[in-house]
Scaffold this active site. Structure first.
Site, short mmCIF file in Angstrom:
data_model
loop_
_atom_site.label_atom_id
_atom_site.label_comp_id
_atom_site.label_asym_id
_atom_site.label_seq_id
_atom_site.Cartn_x
_atom_site.Cartn_y
_atom_site.Cartn_z
N THR A 30 -17.09 2.77 23.91
CA THR A 30 -17.07 3.18 22.51
C THR A 30 -16.32 2.17 21.65
OG1 THR A 30 -15.08 4.54 22.81
CG2 THR A 30 -17.20 5.63 23.14
N ASP A 31 -16.62 2.21 20.35
CA ASP A 31 -15.97 1.31 19.41
C ASP A 31 -14.89 2.05 18.62
OD1 ASP A 31 -17.34 2.81 17.49
OD2 ASP A 31 -18.86 1.27 17.14
N ALA A 32 -14.34 1.40 17.61
CA ALA A 32 -13.26 2.00 16.81
C ALA A 32 -13.72 3.24 16.06
CB ALA A 32 -12.72 0.96 15.83
N VAL A 35 -17.99 5.85 18.66
CA VAL A 35 -19.37 5.96 19.13
C VAL A 35 -19.66 4.80 20.08
CG1 VAL A 35 -20.14 7.18 17.06
CG2 VAL A 35 -20.35 4.70 17.18
#
Length: 152
Positions: A30-32, A35
């Site tokens: 996941t990213d910041a 998601v």
């Protein structure tokens, strides 16, 4: 191959797809924004494609290797940490030296479409680095599995 456990399964849930592999979204995927980072879907589809070929017994072609020629991805909905994804894969076209795959990832258990992709791989001679014909020994199991849904 060689008795290794298969991490995918034959599935009739989403015709014309006949094969899928499950994957879990890990925190590191996941990213910041919380998601799945868009580039992580490619390894999910690589996993499904590898298991597809493990199932068919066509995991490798002696004296040659498949290389990615093109990849087109469309994002439909965001997956999040700990989601379970069912990644479907099929060969839609079997060319003289290339193979085109269709892929789709659905979140379980609600079956929401997350991502679709089309990828083309080319069989190359590893020394000459030039396309080489896909041998009949690799073509026959694909034809038998995909049946009338396969374009040649």
């Amino acid at each position: 191959m060689g008795g290794a456990p298969e991490l995918g399964r034959v599935s009739g849930r989403r015709p014309p797809f006949k094969y899928s592999a499950l994957t879990r979204v890990w925190f590191s995927d996941t990213d910041a924004q919380g998601v799945v980072y868009y580039g992580r879907y490619l390894p999910y589809f690589d996993h499904a494609r590898t298991e597809y070929h493990r199932h068919l017994g066509t995991l490798s072609v002696a004296g040659a290797e498949f290389v990615m020629r093109a990849s087109a991805v469309e994002y439909h909905a965001p997956a999040r940490f700990d989601d379970l994804l069912e990644c479907f894969v099929r060969i839609s076209r079997l060319g003289h030296t290339s193979v085109t795959y269709d892929c789709a990832a659905y979140r379980l258990p609600d079956d929401v479409l997350m991502v679709t992709a089309t990828q083309t791989l080319v069989l190359v001679d590893p020394v000459a680095r030039r396309p080489t014909p896909i041998p009949e020994s690799a073509r026959a199991p694909i034809r038998a599995f995909e049946g009338v849904d396969l374009a040649e």
